[in-house]
Design a protein around this motif. Structure first.
Motif, PDB file in Angstrom:
ATOM      1  N   ASN A  17      -2.282  -7.611  11.923  1.00 23.74           N
ATOM      2  CA  ASN A  17      -2.017  -7.431  11.117  1.00 23.74           C
ATOM      3  C   ASN A  17      -0.269  -7.463  11.045  1.00 23.74           C
ATOM      4  N   TYR A  18       0.454  -7.124   9.588  1.00 20.68           N
ATOM      5  CA  TYR A  18       1.608  -6.555   9.573  1.00 20.68           C
ATOM      6  C   TYR A  18       1.509  -5.787   8.229  1.00 20.68           C
ATOM      7  N   VAL A  19       1.904  -4.357   8.630  1.00 19.64           N
ATOM      8  CA  VAL A  19       1.984  -3.177   6.821  1.00 19.64           C
ATOM      9  C   VAL A  19       3.497  -3.198   6.655  1.00 19.64           C
ATOM     10  N   ASP A  20       3.767  -3.366   5.404  1.00 21.38           N
ATOM     11  CA  ASP A  20       4.887  -2.684   5.110  1.00 21.38           C
ATOM     12  C   ASP A  20       4.391  -1.382   3.986  1.00 21.38           C
ATOM     13  N   GLY A  21       5.096  -0.142   4.706  1.00 20.26           N
ATOM     14  CA  GLY A  21       4.411   1.060   4.022  1.00 20.26           C
ATOM     15  C   GLY A  21       5.762   1.478   2.892  1.00 20.26           C
ATOM     16  N   PHE A  22       5.303   1.973   2.204  1.00 23.29           N
ATOM     17  CA  PHE A  22       6.427   2.368   0.640  1.00 23.29           C
ATOM     18  C   PHE A  22       5.929   4.329   0.897  1.00 23.29           C
ATOM     19  N   VAL A  23       6.877   5.179   0.019  1.00 20.62           N
ATOM     20  CA  VAL A  23       6.725   6.675  -0.210  1.00 20.62           C
ATOM     21  C   VAL A  23       7.708   6.353  -2.008  1.00 20.62           C
ATOM     22  N   VAL A  24       7.428   6.926  -2.914  1.00 19.52           N
ATOM     23  CA  VAL A  24       7.867   7.219  -3.858  1.00 19.52           C
ATOM     24  C   VAL A  24       7.867   8.486  -4.907  1.00 19.52           C
ATOM     25  N   ALA A  25       8.737   8.977  -5.627  1.00 22.11           N
ATOM     26  CA  ALA A  25       8.338  10.243  -6.318  1.00 22.11           C
ATOM     27  C   ALA A  25       7.935   9.320  -7.931  1.00 22.11           C
ATOM     28  N   VAL A  26       7.290   9.871  -8.528  1.00 30.48           N
ATOM     29  CA  VAL A  26       7.049   8.835 -10.009  1.00 30.48           C
ATOM     30  C   VAL A  26       7.019  10.198 -10.486  1.00 30.48           C
ATOM     31  N   PRO A  27       7.975  10.083 -11.672  1.00 32.15           N
ATOM     32  CA  PRO A  27       7.182  11.382 -12.701  1.00 32.15           C
ATOM     33  C   PRO A  27       5.738  11.546 -13.407  1.00 32.15           C
ATOM     34  N   THR A  28       5.265  12.500 -13.056  1.00 32.39           N
ATOM     35  CA  THR A  28       3.962  12.474 -13.131  1.00 32.39           C
ATOM     36  C   THR A  28       3.724  12.269 -14.474  1.00 32.39           C
ATOM     37  N   THR A  29       4.108  12.530 -15.753  1.00 32.91           N
ATOM     38  CA  THR A  29       3.732  11.906 -17.166  1.00 32.91           C
ATOM     39  C   THR A  29       3.698  10.675 -17.147  1.00 32.91           C
ATOM     40  N   GLN A  30       3.762   9.316 -15.922  1.00 32.49           N
ATOM     41  CA  GLN A  30       4.244   8.397 -16.138  1.00 32.49           C
ATOM     42  C   GLN A  30       2.940   7.575 -15.422  1.00 32.49           C
ATOM     43  N   ARG A  31       2.362   8.389 -14.642  1.00 32.71           N
ATOM     44  CA  ARG A  31       0.503   7.730 -13.460  1.00 32.71           C
ATOM     45  C   ARG A  31       0.194   5.977 -14.447  1.00 32.71           C
ATOM     46  N   ASN A  70       8.520  17.827 -11.882  1.00 34.49           N
ATOM     47  CA  ASN A  70       7.484  17.084 -13.068  1.00 34.49           C
ATOM     48  C   ASN A  70       7.308  15.332 -12.508  1.00 34.49           C
ATOM     49  N   GLU A  71       7.947  15.998 -10.764  1.00 39.62           N
ATOM     50  CA  GLU A  71       6.488  14.412 -10.415  1.00 39.62           C
ATOM     51  C   GLU A  71       5.933  14.520  -9.279  1.00 39.62           C
ATOM     52  N   THR A  72       5.519  13.188  -8.751  1.00 38.21           N
ATOM     53  CA  THR A  72       4.218  12.599  -7.654  1.00 38.21           C
ATOM     54  C   THR A  72       4.432  11.948  -6.550  1.00 38.21           C
ATOM     55  N   VAL A  73       4.105  12.659  -5.304  1.00 34.56           N
ATOM     56  CA  VAL A  73       4.578  11.629  -4.333  1.00 34.56           C
ATOM     57  C   VAL A  73       3.351  10.184  -4.300  1.00 34.56           C
ATOM     58  N   VAL A  74       3.783   9.297  -4.048  1.00 32.52           N
ATOM     59  CA  VAL A  74       2.673   8.025  -4.192  1.00 32.52           C
ATOM     60  C   VAL A  74       3.157   7.608  -3.027  1.00 32.52           C
ATOM     61  N   LEU A  75       2.048   7.568  -2.066  1.00 30.38           N
ATOM     62  CA  LEU A  75       2.070   6.418  -1.273  1.00 30.38           C
ATOM     63  C   LEU A  75       1.360   4.981  -1.356  1.00 30.38           C
TER      64      LEU A  75
END
Length: 117
Positions: free
Chosen positions: A5-19, A66-71
């Motif tokens: 398998n091959y995996v693409d990984g991403f980390v972003v900061a998303v405004p918490t109110t935009q969950r 005011n943001e949350t980390v998303v993995l």
């Protein structure tokens, strides 16, 4: 998952109110990724993501109070399928164009699987 398998990984900061907006965006995008060969799409909303002094996920994406980390990650059958699939995903008219986060702060990369238990 297997070693081919091959995996693409991403980390972003998303405004918490935009969950919910992000969840819908990710769900819509996941359908497109699956359509073009992805085996699995996983989105994780940060719950226990400490900010470090030298390095950390929040520091890496310049996460604001005011943001949350998303993995996130996408699992593909192989790198060849990923290369073809990712090109198709980017050209697909159904891929969401408006991102509910600052794409300039996104960290991403492609990975070969080293251990899969």
């Amino acid at each position: 998952m297997n070693l081919n398998n091959y995996v693409d990984g991403f980390v972003v900061a998303v405004p918490t109110t935009q969950r919910e907006t992000y969840r819908q965006h990710a769900s819509d995008a996941a359908r497109v990724f699956h359509k073009h060969g992805a085996l699995e799409v996983v989105e994780c909303w940060g719950d226990d993501v400490p900010e470090g002094k030298v390095t950390s996920l929040p520091l890496a994406v310049k996460c604001q109070p005011n943001e949350t980390v998303v993995l996130s990650w996408v699992v593909w059958p192989s790198k060849a399928v990923r290369d073809q699939g990712m090109a198709a995903v980017m050209a697909d008219p159904n891929i969401p164009k408006q991102m509910p986060f600052d794409g300039q702060r996104m960290i991403y990369g492609g990975f070969t699987v080293l251990v899969a238990v």
